[in-house]
Motif scaffolding. Sequence first.
Motif, short mmCIF file in Angstrom:
data_model
loop_
_atom_site.label_atom_id
_atom_site.label_comp_id
_atom_site.label_asym_id
_atom_site.label_seq_id
_atom_site.Cartn_x
_atom_site.Cartn_y
_atom_site.Cartn_z
N ASN A 42 -10.26 8.19 71.46
CA ASN A 42 -9.34 8.01 70.32
C ASN A 42 -9.50 6.65 69.65
OD1 ASN A 42 -8.15 10.55 70.49
ND2 ASN A 42 -6.73 9.87 72.10
N THR A 43 -10.24 5.74 70.29
CA THR A 43 -10.51 4.42 69.71
C THR A 43 -12.04 4.18 69.74
OG1 THR A 43 -10.02 3.48 71.88
CG2 THR A 43 -8.27 3.39 70.24
N PRO A 44 -12.75 4.79 68.80
CA PRO A 44 -14.21 4.89 68.91
C PRO A 44 -14.96 3.57 68.76
CG PRO A 44 -13.33 6.49 67.33
CD PRO A 44 -12.23 5.56 67.65
N PHE A 45 -14.28 2.54 68.22
CA PHE A 45 -15.01 1.30 67.97
C PHE A 45 -14.77 0.25 69.05
CE2 PHE A 45 -14.33 3.25 63.73
CZ PHE A 45 -15.64 3.65 63.54
N GLU A 46 -14.24 0.67 70.18
CA GLU A 46 -14.10 -0.25 71.31
C GLU A 46 -14.34 0.53 72.61
OE1 GLU A 46 -9.31 -0.58 71.23
OE2 GLU A 46 -10.41 -0.78 69.37
N ASN B 44 -9.92 10.10 65.22
CA ASN B 44 -9.42 8.78 64.81
C ASN B 44 -9.57 8.58 63.29
OD1 ASN B 44 -10.31 5.85 64.12
ND2 ASN B 44 -9.04 5.63 65.94
N THR C 272 -9.56 5.89 61.38
CA THR C 272 -10.48 4.83 60.95
C THR C 272 -11.92 5.36 60.95
OG1 THR C 272 -9.02 3.34 62.17
CG2 THR C 272 -11.06 2.41 61.31
C1 LIG Z 1 -8.81 4.21 65.65
O1 LIG Z 1 -9.83 3.41 66.25
C2 LIG Z 1 -9.67 2.03 65.95
C3 LIG Z 1 -10.90 1.31 66.46
O2 LIG Z 1 -11.32 1.71 67.73
C4 LIG Z 1 -8.38 1.53 66.57
O3 LIG Z 1 -8.18 0.17 66.26
C5 LIG Z 1 -7.20 2.32 65.99
O4 LIG Z 1 -6.01 1.95 66.63
C6 LIG Z 1 -7.44 3.81 66.19
N1 LIG Z 1 -6.41 4.57 65.50
C7 LIG Z 1 -5.52 5.30 66.16
C8 LIG Z 1 -4.50 6.00 65.31
O5 LIG Z 1 -5.52 5.42 67.37
#
Ligand SMILES: *[C@@H]1O[C@H](CO)[C@@H](O)[C@H](O)[C@H]1NC(C)=O
Length: 342
Positions: free
Chosen positions: A147-151, A248, A250
Amino acid sequence: MWHLGFLSLLFVGIYVLQAPLLAASMRAVTWNLRFDSQPNNIPVSQSLASLGDPLQQPAFLNGSNERPWSTRRLRVAEHLLSEGIVLAGFQEALVRQVNDLAELFGSEWSWIGVGRDDGVQAGEFSPIFYKRSAITLLSNDSFWTSNTPFEPSRFPGAGSFRICTVAHFTLAREDGPRNFTFLNTHMDDQSDAQRRLAASLLLTRARFEAVTTGGPVLISGDFNSPSTGVDSGAYSIITGAALPVAINATFAQRFSVPDDQLPDFKMIDLRGQAPRRAVSTNFATFTGFTAPNDASHWSRIDFIFGGSNLEWTVDAYKVDSVLADDGALASDHRPVFADINI
Ligand SMILES: *[C@@H]1O[C@H](CO)[C@@H](O)[C@H](O)[C@H]1NC(C)=O
Ligand SMILES: *[C@@H]1O[C@H](CO)[C@@H](O)[C@H](O)[C@H]1NC(C)=O
Ligand SMILES: *[C@@H]1O[C@H](CO)[C@@H](O)[C@H](O)[C@H]1NC(C)=O
Ligand SMILES: *[C@@H]1O[C@H](CO)[C@@H](O)[C@H](O)[C@H]1NC(C)=O
């Protein structure tokens, strides 16, 4: 008349000489190497030095159990180099395995990728190796199938952090260079929801690449799930047979394209695209470290796909056995080869 005959002979001659070059395909492979679960400090040079006399039949080891990576790596490298590959997507490779293959493949090769646990060197890589005489790297990146693809991150319920490594490449060809995009991934073994999310993220990224580059997009990976049955959600999503799940925002924004650009984009399973006579009888890609007396529980979970915008054709598709005469297996998965024209 003589002149015309001579000219057509000349043209036939040119055609015959050039046709094989124009048709030259690149041989790509995807292979889950099995992580280095029995680590030791044996360097590659020592494994090479301890190989037996090549004129003698090797002793029977009885490989129904797993061998250390220090034994398996020579088989992996020898097999792949003898196949004439120019591009490889691996899964489960720890940094030692990446470094060992870089050493065994030699200085004509480069690789990209990051460890999934920290985005640097920790944990398994989904690395991409390429032979520089054929393929040039333009750019690369990795994203997490979470759910947070950039980390560096893990999808809730997944067994591990999961990553996808992406490369923009140029393939050298007689008739001019061709750009293409290659994505390599390993989906979760425990969470079907993770696999469906991963397929949705990959499909979004692949469509973005197809639209923005206009060129071919290839995906390789261990989906940890087959193409049919209750666990086939990831395969169904990536091939357009089921709707993607929410991803996600972003990520969706960064890789968005206008609605009217390749709206029905999907990935096509290359096994179904090669001439039928050029598709291997071997079907299963995961066998485990088991004796090959009953293949009924083996499964096809490793795939190579091409984007539905095409720009590619497939000459051959092969799943190879990696059981050697001495009874040992190089990995619990088999390598999947495709000869791809782009
Ligand atoms: C989507 O991913 C970004 C980068 O990994 C993160 O900062 C952001 O919180 C995420 N959005 C949600 C809604 O989880
Ligand atoms: C190989 O290993 C299997 C499983 O441990 C065993 O059943 C079999 O007898 C062994 N075969 C030989 C030739 O040692
Ligand atoms: C590939 O990715 C690595 C890791 O992010 C980066 O250090 C390197 O500069 C990239 N290479 C190219 C050519 O994009
Ligand atoms: C390949 O991509 C690079 C970088 O975007 C571009 O400069 C080059 O012209 C492209 N080459 C071909 C053959 O499309």
